[in-house]
Design a protein around this motif. Structure first.
Motif, PDB file in Angstrom:
ATOM      1  N   ALA A 166       0.831  -1.205   0.000  1.00 44.07           N
ATOM      2  CA  ALA A 166       0.000   0.000   0.000  1.00 44.07           C
ATOM      3  C   ALA A 166       0.871   1.263   0.000  1.00 44.07           C
ATOM      4  O   ALA A 166       0.584   2.234  -0.712  1.00 44.07           O
ATOM      5  CB  ALA A 166      -0.919  -0.010   1.216  1.00 44.07           C
ATOM      6  N   ARG A 167       1.937   1.240   0.766  1.00 40.18           N
ATOM      7  CA  ARG A 167       2.846   2.392   0.795  1.00 40.18           C
ATOM      8  C   ARG A 167       3.499   2.598  -0.568  1.00 40.18           C
ATOM      9  O   ARG A 167       3.654   3.728  -1.036  1.00 40.18           O
ATOM     10  CB  ARG A 167       3.925   2.182   1.860  1.00 40.18           C
ATOM     11  CG  ARG A 167       3.451   2.335   3.295  1.00 40.18           C
ATOM     12  CD  ARG A 167       4.580   2.075   4.252  1.00 40.18           C
ATOM     13  NE  ARG A 167       5.715   2.975   4.008  1.00 40.18           N
ATOM     14  CZ  ARG A 167       6.933   2.799   4.533  1.00 40.18           C
ATOM     15  NH1 ARG A 167       7.161   1.750   5.301  1.00 40.18           N
ATOM     16  NH2 ARG A 167       7.889   3.656   4.283  1.00 40.18           N
ATOM     17  N   ALA A 168       3.908   1.481  -1.210  1.00 35.72           N
ATOM     18  CA  ALA A 168       4.557   1.588  -2.515  1.00 35.72           C
ATOM     19  C   ALA A 168       3.615   2.181  -3.560  1.00 35.72           C
ATOM     20  O   ALA A 168       4.032   3.006  -4.395  1.00 35.72           O
ATOM     21  CB  ALA A 168       5.054   0.216  -2.968  1.00 35.72           C
ATOM     22  N   LEU A 169       2.317   1.797  -3.509  1.00 34.51           N
ATOM     23  CA  LEU A 169       1.342   2.342  -4.449  1.00 34.51           C
ATOM     24  C   LEU A 169       1.110   3.821  -4.205  1.00 34.51           C
ATOM     25  O   LEU A 169       0.976   4.624  -5.123  1.00 34.51           O
ATOM     26  CB  LEU A 169       0.029   1.569  -4.354  1.00 34.51           C
ATOM     27  CG  LEU A 169       0.009   0.173  -4.992  1.00 34.51           C
ATOM     28  CD1 LEU A 169      -1.305  -0.539  -4.665  1.00 34.51           C
ATOM     29  CD2 LEU A 169       0.208   0.280  -6.503  1.00 34.51           C
ATOM     30  N   THR A 170       1.034   4.195  -2.947  1.00 36.74           N
ATOM     31  CA  THR A 170       0.727   5.575  -2.589  1.00 36.74           C
ATOM     32  C   THR A 170       1.909   6.515  -2.842  1.00 36.74           C
ATOM     33  O   THR A 170       1.758   7.602  -3.388  1.00 36.74           O
ATOM     34  CB  THR A 170       0.316   5.656  -1.105  1.00 36.74           C
ATOM     35  OG1 THR A 170      -0.788   4.777  -0.866  1.00 36.74           O
ATOM     36  CG2 THR A 170      -0.055   7.078  -0.719  1.00 36.74           C
ATOM     37  N   GLU A 171       3.102   6.070  -2.455  1.00 31.90           N
ATOM     38  CA  GLU A 171       4.258   6.969  -2.485  1.00 31.90           C
ATOM     39  C   GLU A 171       5.079   6.852  -3.770  1.00 31.90           C
ATOM     40  O   GLU A 171       5.822   7.783  -4.111  1.00 31.90           O
ATOM     41  CB  GLU A 171       5.145   6.702  -1.267  1.00 31.90           C
ATOM     42  CG  GLU A 171       4.427   6.913   0.063  1.00 31.90           C
ATOM     43  CD  GLU A 171       5.287   6.539   1.257  1.00 31.90           C
ATOM     44  OE1 GLU A 171       6.532   6.692   1.165  1.00 31.90           O
ATOM     45  OE2 GLU A 171       4.740   6.090   2.290  1.00 31.90           O
ATOM     46  N   GLY A 172       4.974   5.719  -4.466  1.00 34.86           N
ATOM     47  CA  GLY A 172       5.711   5.562  -5.727  1.00 34.86           C
ATOM     48  C   GLY A 172       7.208   5.734  -5.558  1.00 34.86           C
ATOM     49  O   GLY A 172       7.822   5.159  -4.654  1.00 34.86           O
TER      50      GLY A 172
END
Length: 462
Positions: A113-119
């Motif tokens: 989820a963090r990877a999707l949000t923060e890129g």
């Protein structure tokens, strides 16, 4: 240690051209690079170069989990710890990731989820290779929660549902993701705990209280154990043994030089211990390992000789402090009392009750005689024997200083024997010369050319 890379986000990591590798490829590439360059990837290990090390290298190149089997004090734990040197010095992880996930490949729901949000703005931290090696001593009270994990009641109390992965408190193996976990004395784990490791090692997922979490863990599992044919504490269950790709037997040093090197490297010596004293301790340890009176299934650890060298050094320093010697040097006189305090490290066969001290004394004399032959072969000791003509004696003891001992030696009318004795043993000061002559006198006694009388205070050769 090189500086930590100056990269702080996933975007910077990609821009730097960082190539992601799984753990086994990383270890394989670093091992092969070390071998190709001639660098020793196993510093501080002696006696394994032709036996254990080639097997271990083949197992690592194949990407296998490994269990080392051997008696106590054979260097199994030290060998496992050197594996950390095959890891990249710095490796990137997602910052604040509980399972040390790779920034390019998050495996938990929270990190995805963090990877999707923060890129590309996802923060990156760096772990040193020393942080990627985790060691666990197996004990009978080790639980599944310790190794694999359990539901955290505090997180459930906060309102999360029981099946939520965020309610899981991960154990040592998941927290070792992208690293090496070493389990010492694996048979001491209860069999039900060993069962809990099966999925981790084969399917690379974890099961906690009925919940299966598909976590593609990237972990190398290594372990040490005593051979099962004599251990009374437990065993490695057959399915778990089957999960280990390589089972490697360790052994005690085969060559005397390797035994001495181990003592010199591991011993914390507080005084000067001449090389021939270390050699006697090494020969003594090897004689114990070959004696039918000693329980060989229990083994005679390298720690026996190491502790012996440390005790001999301590005796020399004590004498120097009490008598005001400038230079503390261990001598033959320090060996016997030092060995007495190490008896508890040896297990005798059941039929040897009451003979323990006699067996130890005999083997120490044998080891000393072998060293005398090795160093003084071909040297004519006749002038020294002749000087001790029944009226003249030489006194030594735990409280006799080197100068007192040397001053009490009989004159040999310019034969130069004392100088030759010292030269053969590399003596450079009075303490070392006294130690060398003491060895010569003990050799003459063991060869029945002179006599010796001993009590708690002193030893008289004559």
């Amino acid at each position: 240690m090189t500086d930590r890379p100056d990269i702080y986000t996933v975007g910077e990591l990609r821009a730097a051209g960082y190539v992601q590798k799984d753990l086994r490829h990383e270890i394989r590439d670093n091992l092969l690079a070390a071998l190709a360059s001639g660098r020793d990837p196993w510093p501080g290990l002696f006696g394994f170069s032709r036996t254990v090390i080639p097997q271990l290298e083949r197992a690592l190149i194949a990407g296998h989990d490994i269990v080392l089997l051997g008696e106590r004090g054979q260097g199994k734990t030290r060998l496992l710890r050197t594996l950390a040197g095959l890891l990249d010095e710095w490796s990137p992880v997602i910052e604040d990731s509980e399972l040390n996930e790779h920034p390019f490949d998050p495996i938990t729901e929270q990190s995805r989820a963090r990877a999707l949000t923060e890129g590309d703005r996802l923060r990156v931290a760096w772990r040193h290779r020393s942080e990627r090696y985790v060691e666990k001593l197996a004990t009978p009270d080790t639980s599944v929660a310790d190794l694999v994990g359990d539901v955290d009641p505090m997180r459930v109390a906060e309102g999360r549902r029981l099946g939520d992965p965020e309610t899981i408190h991960y154990g040592l193996i998941p927290r070792s993701n992208r690293g090496i976990i070493a389990i010492n004395e694996l048979p001491d784990l209860a069999e039900r705990i060993q069962v809990a490791m099966l999925n981790v090692m084969e399917e690379r997922d974890i099961q906690i209280r009925g919940y299966v979490l598909r976590l593609p863990l990237d972990v190398l599992v290594v372990a040490s154990a005593n051979p099962e044919d004599y251990t009374n504490r437990g065993r490695i269950i057959t399915p778990l043994k089957d999960r280990f790709g390589a089972e490697i037997r360790t052994h005690y040093p085969i060559e005397l030089e390797d035994e001495v090197s181990v003592i010199r490297q591991e011993g914390q010596l507080v005084a000067d211990v001449p090389p021939f004293i270390l050699e006697i301790l090494a020969r003594y340890t090897r004689a114990l390992r070959q004696s039918p009176a000693i329980n060989q299934t229990s083994g005679v650890s390298a720690r026996f000789a190491i502790a012996g060298a440390e005790t001999v050094a301590a005796a020399a320093l004590r004498r120097a402090s009490l008598r005001g010697e400038d230079h503390a040097v261990a001598r033959i006189i320090d060996l016997e009392p030092a060995v007495e305090v190490l008896t508890g490290k040896i297990e005798f066969e059941s039929g040897e009750e009451g003979r323990e001290q006699g067996i130890l004394d005999h083997l120490l004399r044998t080891a000393t005689a072998e060293s005398v032959r090795a160093h003084f072969q071909g040297l004519d000791m006749g002038p020294l024997v002749a000087a001790l003509d029944g009226h003249r004696t030489v006194t030594t003891g735990e409280q006799v200083t080197a100068k007192e001992f040397l001053g009490n030696l009989p004159s040999l009318n310019g034969s130069g024997l004392y100088d030759e004795i010292g030269r053969r043993l590399g003596a450079e000061n009075d303490g070392q010369r006294a130690a060398a002559v003491e060895l010569a006198l003990e050799g003459l006694y063991l060869g029945r050319r002179i006599s010796k009388e001993s009590d708690d205070e002193e030893t008289i050769y004559g």
